[in-house]
Write a protein that holds these residues in place. Structure first.
Motif, PDB file in Angstrom:
ATOM      1  N   GLU A   1       0.835  -1.199   0.000  1.00 32.54           N
ATOM      2  CA  GLU A   1       0.000   0.000   0.000  1.00 32.54           C
ATOM      3  C   GLU A   1       0.871   1.251   0.000  1.00 32.54           C
ATOM      4  O   GLU A   1       1.749   1.389   0.852  1.00 32.54           O
ATOM      5  CB  GLU A   1      -0.922   0.014   1.223  1.00 32.54           C
ATOM      6  CG  GLU A   1      -2.009  -1.039   1.185  1.00 32.54           C
ATOM      7  CD  GLU A   1      -2.924  -0.876  -0.016  1.00 32.54           C
ATOM      8  OE1 GLU A   1      -3.287   0.282  -0.342  1.00 32.54           O
ATOM      9  OE2 GLU A   1      -3.265  -1.899  -0.645  1.00 32.54           O
ATOM     10  N   PRO A   2       0.661   2.172  -0.948  1.00 32.84           N
ATOM     11  CA  PRO A   2       1.434   3.416  -0.953  1.00 32.84           C
ATOM     12  C   PRO A   2       1.338   4.153   0.387  1.00 32.84           C
ATOM     13  O   PRO A   2       0.264   4.254   0.969  1.00 32.84           O
ATOM     14  CB  PRO A   2       0.794   4.230  -2.081  1.00 32.84           C
ATOM     15  CG  PRO A   2       0.205   3.202  -2.996  1.00 32.84           C
ATOM     16  CD  PRO A   2      -0.270   2.099  -2.091  1.00 32.84           C
ATOM     17  N   ASP A   3       2.457   4.643   0.865  1.00 33.07           N
ATOM     18  CA  ASP A   3       2.538   5.294   2.173  1.00 33.07           C
ATOM     19  C   ASP A   3       3.381   6.557   2.063  1.00 33.07           C
ATOM     20  O   ASP A   3       4.608   6.472   1.935  1.00 33.07           O
ATOM     21  CB  ASP A   3       3.160   4.336   3.185  1.00 33.07           C
ATOM     22  CG  ASP A   3       3.406   4.985   4.543  1.00 33.07           C
ATOM     23  OD1 ASP A   3       2.825   6.058   4.805  1.00 33.07           O
ATOM     24  OD2 ASP A   3       4.191   4.412   5.322  1.00 33.07           O
TER      25      ASP A   3
ATOM     26  N   TRP B   1      12.719   7.837   4.737  1.00 32.92           N
ATOM     27  CA  TRP B   1      13.947   7.085   4.520  1.00 32.92           C
ATOM     28  C   TRP B   1      14.830   7.686   3.430  1.00 32.92           C
ATOM     29  O   TRP B   1      15.948   7.197   3.209  1.00 32.92           O
ATOM     30  CB  TRP B   1      13.614   5.638   4.148  1.00 32.92           C
ATOM     31  CG  TRP B   1      12.913   4.866   5.225  1.00 32.92           C
ATOM     32  CD1 TRP B   1      11.605   4.465   5.251  1.00 32.92           C
ATOM     33  CD2 TRP B   1      13.490   4.389   6.445  1.00 32.92           C
ATOM     34  NE1 TRP B   1      11.333   3.779   6.401  1.00 32.92           N
ATOM     35  CE2 TRP B   1      12.470   3.705   7.151  1.00 32.92           C
ATOM     36  CE3 TRP B   1      14.761   4.462   7.006  1.00 32.92           C
ATOM     37  CZ2 TRP B   1      12.689   3.105   8.394  1.00 32.92           C
ATOM     38  CZ3 TRP B   1      14.991   3.867   8.245  1.00 32.92           C
ATOM     39  CH2 TRP B   1      13.964   3.202   8.924  1.00 32.92           C
ATOM     40  N   ALA B   2      14.367   8.719   2.738  1.00 29.46           N
ATOM     41  CA  ALA B   2      15.159   9.289   1.643  1.00 29.46           C
ATOM     42  C   ALA B   2      16.472   9.864   2.177  1.00 29.46           C
ATOM     43  O   ALA B   2      16.544  10.388   3.295  1.00 29.46           O
ATOM     44  CB  ALA B   2      14.357  10.371   0.925  1.00 29.46           C
ATOM     45  N   GLU B   3      17.507   9.772   1.358  1.00 32.61           N
ATOM     46  CA  GLU B   3      18.844  10.253   1.719  1.00 32.61           C
ATOM     47  C   GLU B   3      19.398  11.153   0.614  1.00 32.61           C
ATOM     48  O   GLU B   3      19.081  10.950  -0.562  1.00 32.61           O
ATOM     49  CB  GLU B   3      19.825   9.086   1.880  1.00 32.61           C
ATOM     50  CG  GLU B   3      19.452   8.036   2.884  1.00 32.61           C
ATOM     51  CD  GLU B   3      20.483   6.901   2.900  1.00 32.61           C
ATOM     52  OE1 GLU B   3      21.650   7.131   2.509  1.00 32.61           O
ATOM     53  OE2 GLU B   3      20.111   5.777   3.296  1.00 32.61           O
TER      54      GLU B   3
ATOM     55  N   PHE C   1       4.544   5.350  -7.310  1.00 34.33           N
ATOM     56  CA  PHE C   1       3.998   6.307  -6.347  1.00 34.33           C
ATOM     57  C   PHE C   1       5.103   7.162  -5.739  1.00 34.33           C
ATOM     58  O   PHE C   1       4.880   8.345  -5.439  1.00 34.33           O
ATOM     59  CB  PHE C   1       3.243   5.560  -5.241  1.00 34.33           C
ATOM     60  CG  PHE C   1       2.672   6.444  -4.170  1.00 34.33           C
ATOM     61  CD1 PHE C   1       1.481   7.126  -4.370  1.00 34.33           C
ATOM     62  CD2 PHE C   1       3.325   6.605  -2.955  1.00 34.33           C
ATOM     63  CE1 PHE C   1       0.952   7.942  -3.382  1.00 34.33           C
ATOM     64  CE2 PHE C   1       2.810   7.422  -1.961  1.00 34.33           C
ATOM     65  CZ  PHE C   1       1.608   8.096  -2.172  1.00 34.33           C
ATOM     66  N   TYR C   2       6.289   6.602  -5.570  1.00 41.02           N
ATOM     67  CA  TYR C   2       7.366   7.283  -4.846  1.00 41.02           C
ATOM     68  C   TYR C   2       8.412   7.944  -5.735  1.00 41.02           C
ATOM     69  O   TYR C   2       8.928   9.014  -5.400  1.00 41.02           O
ATOM     70  CB  TYR C   2       8.105   6.279  -3.939  1.00 41.02           C
ATOM     71  CG  TYR C   2       7.228   5.593  -2.927  1.00 41.02           C
ATOM     72  CD1 TYR C   2       6.830   6.240  -1.760  1.00 41.02           C
ATOM     73  CD2 TYR C   2       6.778   4.290  -3.140  1.00 41.02           C
ATOM     74  CE1 TYR C   2       6.029   5.604  -0.824  1.00 41.02           C
ATOM     75  CE2 TYR C   2       5.975   3.645  -2.214  1.00 41.02           C
ATOM     76  CZ  TYR C   2       5.604   4.308  -1.056  1.00 41.02           C
ATOM     77  OH  TYR C   2       4.799   3.678  -0.141  1.00 41.02           O
TER      78      TYR C   2
END
Length: 278
Positions: free
Chosen positions: A50-52, A58-60, A126-127
């Protein structure tokens, strides 16, 4: 020379996961590996079905903890390490699924995943914004290598692009957890190796994350599709295999697939086709 696939269980504790990743890199280097491949997003949990929107925590940045580890260990051991991380950018809402190739500590190549799934429990569209550049080859001194990422193994055009650019090793960081895909997963990797007459390194995650149970099977494949080394099922570890690069080059002369290609016949591969077109 030796090639290594690293298999790792990621948790919600990024620092601890990176510590264990460092130990496995050291283990691979101690066994003589000159190229080490990390799994897809090795330091963090992977996306759930499920898209969240909260996952973006968590992106860096490019110099974040994942790449800092790989750069440092690459320099320390004088080897090539292919990293994989969730890249955040300075533009709000723009993220990438990105690999970086470090050669003796220097970032030589950045590749952003260009084919993104939104199926089978992996809503990556989605991300992430897809990368706009094809995979290309890095001369690591000992060998020439290129990278494609996970879902992209379903597109043989990409691995052939690496081969035609002079690639001798294809690196494939993956996050693969679909049990019905286990046989196809290995078949595809063996086929990439055999069709392109090069070595393939594939590094997968392992263990349960939410609803996904990553099956591992991280391995090094020879140019004839043979499994040269594989991490045991369900375990963290490294698979290190001797790669006879000179033998591979000689094989390309004995079985000259690239000489015998007929690019003028393959136009349909890159044509845009609409439904019903013939």
């Amino acid at each position: 020379m030796k090639l290594a696939a690293l298999q790792l269980r990621a948790t919600g504790d990024r620092d601890e996961t990176i510590r264990r990743a460092a130990e496995l890199i050291d283990e691979a280097a101690a066994q003589g590996a000159r190229v080490v491949l990390m799994p897809e997003f090795f330091a963090i949990p992977f996306v759930q079905p499920e898209p969240d929107p909260g996952y973006v925590k968590w992106a860096e940045p490019m110099d974040g903890p994942s790449n800092e580890l790989c750069s440092r260990k690459s320099a320390e051991h004088g080897i090539t390490i292919v990293s994989s991380f969730f890249e955040g950018t300075s533009v709000p809402g723009i993220y990438h699924n990105t690999s970086v190739t470090f050669v003796r500590g220097e970032a030589r190549q950045v590749y952003r995943k260009s084919h993104l799934p939104f199926s089978n429990g992996f809503p990556e569209k989605f991300y992430f914004r897809p990368g706009q550049e094809p995979p290309s080859v890095v001369d690591a001194g000992d060998v020439k290598l290129g990278t494609i990422i996970c879902y992209e193994r379903h597109f043989p055009e990409l691995s052939r692009t690496v081969a035609l650019d002079g690639g001798e090793v294809l690196c494939v960081p993956v996050a693969s957890a679909s049990a019905p895909m286990k046989e196809v997963f290995q078949l595809e990797l063996r086929a990439h190796a055999a069709f392109n007459q090069f070595f393939v390194i594939c590094s997968n995650r392992v263990g349960l994350e939410g609803t996904k149970d990553y099956f591992g099977l991280s391995a090094v494949y020879g140019p004839d599709g043979t499994v040269l080394a594989q991490v045991p099922d369900g375990e963290e570890g490294v698979a290190v295999a001797e790669a006879d690069v000179e033998g591979m080059r000689a094989s390309r002369m004995r079985r000259p697939f690239f000489r015998d290609r007929r690019p003028e016949l393959y136009g349909a591969i890159i044509e845009e086709r609409t439904e019903g077109a013939k």
